[in-house]
Design a protein around this motif. Structure first.
Motif, PDB file in Angstrom:
ATOM      1  N   UNK A   1      23.976  24.186 -21.985  1.00 13.05           N
ATOM      2  CA  UNK A   1      22.572  23.848 -21.758  1.00 13.05           C
ATOM      3  C   UNK A   1      22.366  22.356 -21.474  1.00 13.05           C
ATOM      4  N   UNK A   2      21.413  22.088 -20.615  1.00  6.97           N
ATOM      5  CA  UNK A   2      20.966  20.717 -20.350  1.00  6.97           C
ATOM      6  C   UNK A   2      19.482  20.773 -20.028  1.00  6.97           C
ATOM      7  N   UNK A   3      18.816  19.656 -20.256  1.00  7.63           N
ATOM      8  CA  UNK A   3      17.387  19.546 -19.951  1.00  7.63           C
ATOM      9  C   UNK A   3      17.173  18.261 -19.159  1.00  7.63           C
ATOM     10  N   UNK A   4      16.443  18.377 -18.055  1.00  7.44           N
ATOM     11  CA  UNK A   4      16.032  17.222 -17.267  1.00  7.44           C
ATOM     12  C   UNK A   4      14.522  17.096 -17.364  1.00  7.44           C
ATOM     13  N   UNK A   5      14.034  15.896 -17.601  1.00  7.39           N
ATOM     14  CA  UNK A   5      12.591  15.653 -17.648  1.00  7.39           C
ATOM     15  C   UNK A   5      12.259  14.529 -16.677  1.00  7.39           C
ATOM     16  N   UNK A   6      11.245  14.765 -15.843  1.00  4.96           N
ATOM     17  CA  UNK A   6      10.847  13.770 -14.861  1.00  4.96           C
ATOM     18  C   UNK A   6       9.381  13.896 -14.523  1.00  4.96           C
ATOM     19  N   UNK A   7       9.000  13.272 -13.411  1.00  5.61           N
ATOM     20  CA  UNK A   7       7.596  13.207 -12.999  1.00  5.61           C
ATOM     21  C   UNK A   7       7.453  13.690 -11.555  1.00  5.61           C
ATOM     22  N   UNK A   8       6.424  14.515 -11.328  1.00  6.26           N
ATOM     23  CA  UNK A   8       5.977  14.850  -9.981  1.00  6.26           C
ATOM     24  C   UNK A   8       4.625  14.171  -9.808  1.00  6.26           C
ATOM     25  N   UNK A   9       4.515  13.281  -8.831  1.00  8.97           N
ATOM     26  CA  UNK A   9       3.267  12.543  -8.602  1.00  8.97           C
ATOM     27  C   UNK A   9       2.520  13.184  -7.444  1.00  8.97           C
ATOM     28  N   UNK A  10       1.327  13.729  -7.723  1.00 10.96           N
ATOM     29  CA  UNK A  10       0.540  14.452  -6.718  1.00 10.96           C
ATOM     30  C   UNK A  10      -0.598  13.582  -6.204  1.00 10.96           C
ATOM     31  N   UNK A  11      -0.872  13.718  -4.902  1.00 10.68           N
ATOM     32  CA  UNK A  11      -1.965  12.978  -4.282  1.00 10.68           C
ATOM     33  C   UNK A  11      -3.330  13.437  -4.783  1.00 10.68           C
ATOM     34  N   UNK A  12      -3.439  14.747  -5.077  1.00 11.02           N
ATOM     35  CA  UNK A  12      -4.684  15.311  -5.600  1.00 11.02           C
ATOM     36  C   UNK A  12      -4.344  16.583  -6.362  1.00 11.02           C
ATOM     37  N   UNK A  13      -5.307  17.163  -7.020  1.00 12.94           N
ATOM     38  CA  UNK A  13      -5.090  18.402  -7.767  1.00 12.94           C
ATOM     39  C   UNK A  13      -4.984  19.584  -6.814  1.00 12.94           C
ATOM     40  N   UNK A  14      -4.210  20.573  -7.208  1.00 20.44           N
ATOM     41  CA  UNK A  14      -4.033  21.782  -6.402  1.00 20.44           C
ATOM     42  C   UNK A  14      -2.667  22.381  -6.670  1.00 20.44           C
ATOM     43  N   UNK A  15      -2.038  22.923  -5.635  1.00 18.49           N
ATOM     44  CA  UNK A  15      -0.684  23.449  -5.745  1.00 18.49           C
ATOM     45  C   UNK A  15       0.206  22.683  -4.785  1.00 18.49           C
ATOM     46  N   UNK A  16       1.417  22.373  -5.242  1.00 15.04           N
ATOM     47  CA  UNK A  16       2.404  21.678  -4.426  1.00 15.04           C
ATOM     48  C   UNK A  16       3.645  22.563  -4.313  1.00 15.04           C
ATOM     49  N   UNK A  17       4.501  22.277  -3.344  1.00 16.80           N
ATOM     50  CA  UNK A  17       5.728  23.049  -3.132  1.00 16.80           C
ATOM     51  C   UNK A  17       6.910  22.309  -3.750  1.00 16.80           C
ATOM     52  N   UNK A  18       7.690  23.024  -4.548  1.00 13.46           N
ATOM     53  CA  UNK A  18       8.888  22.453  -5.166  1.00 13.46           C
ATOM     54  C   UNK A  18      10.071  23.340  -4.806  1.00 13.46           C
ATOM     55  N   UNK A  19      11.182  22.722  -4.423  1.00 12.50           N
ATOM     56  CA  UNK A  19      12.400  23.459  -4.102  1.00 12.50           C
ATOM     57  C   UNK A  19      13.490  23.118  -5.091  1.00 12.50           C
ATOM     58  N   UNK A  20      14.185  24.155  -5.601  1.00  9.89           N
ATOM     59  CA  UNK A  20      15.213  23.966  -6.622  1.00  9.89           C
ATOM     60  C   UNK A  20      16.376  24.918  -6.356  1.00  9.89           C
TER      61      UNK A  20
END
Length: 188
Positions: free
Chosen positions: A70-89
């Protein structure tokens, strides 16, 4: 652009936690509030290299077990405005993604399902608020490696990605006051 989808950026530096005692429940509590400290053998800052973070390779000190370290990564996604954004993993091999404390996506049942790992393996919408959004990834290693690939996709990239490739251009028929029919042939 699709109404409601927003652009943003994913941090290139993440806090990395590795340890033996992580459970999905402990990670969910940590994702909801960073005050819920993870019991970890190590914590460090790691950076993405072309969107990929290597957590450990087979035979390395960090890669002690054949699978499911197990591992955990914690970071930040900075959005221009509220809503839904697309993330690829894409991950080697299982992952859960939390945004602002909520589980958004999981491959824990079947694993990544694609090789090589790429941010294009799993693309999904994530609810975001304007400004900084906390993203936490819970990753379990596979049998051949321990890494994760991440990318924030812009709305225009997604428009191009999902635009159908038509064998012939569309044509218009049945013109009428305020309307007409758009015809096209879909690929077989």
């Amino acid at each position: 652009p699709v109404q409601g989808y927003v652009n943003g950026t994913l941090t290139t530096e993440f806090e990395l936690y590795r340890g033996d005692g992580f459970s999905s429940e402990a990670v969910a509590a940590f994702a909801a509030s960073p005050r819920n400290i993870l019991k970890s053998t190590s914590k460090c800052i790691v950076s993405t290299k072309n969107g990929v973070i290597q957590l450990g390779a087979p035979g390395s000190a960090e890669f002690r077990l054949p699978m499911k370290n197990p591992a955990v990564l914690a970071g930040i996604f900075r959005a221009e405005k509220s809503g839904e954004a697309w993330l690829g993993v894409g991950a080697d091999w299982w992952f859960e993604c939390y945004v602002n404390g909520k589980l958004i996506y999981s491959t824990m049942r079947d694993g990544n399902g694609a090789e090589p790992i790429s941010p294009k393996n799993h693309i999904f919408p994530v609810p975001v608020k304007q400004g900084d959004n906390r993203v936490v990834f819970y990753i379990l290693s596979g049998s051949e490696g321990w890494s994760i690939a991440l990318q924030a996709f812009s709305d225009s990239e997604m428009q191009i990605r999902f635009q159908p490739k038509l064998p012939h251009p569309p044509w218009l028929t049945h013109p009428d006051l305020g309307r007409m029919t758009v015809n096209f042939i879909t690929p077989a």
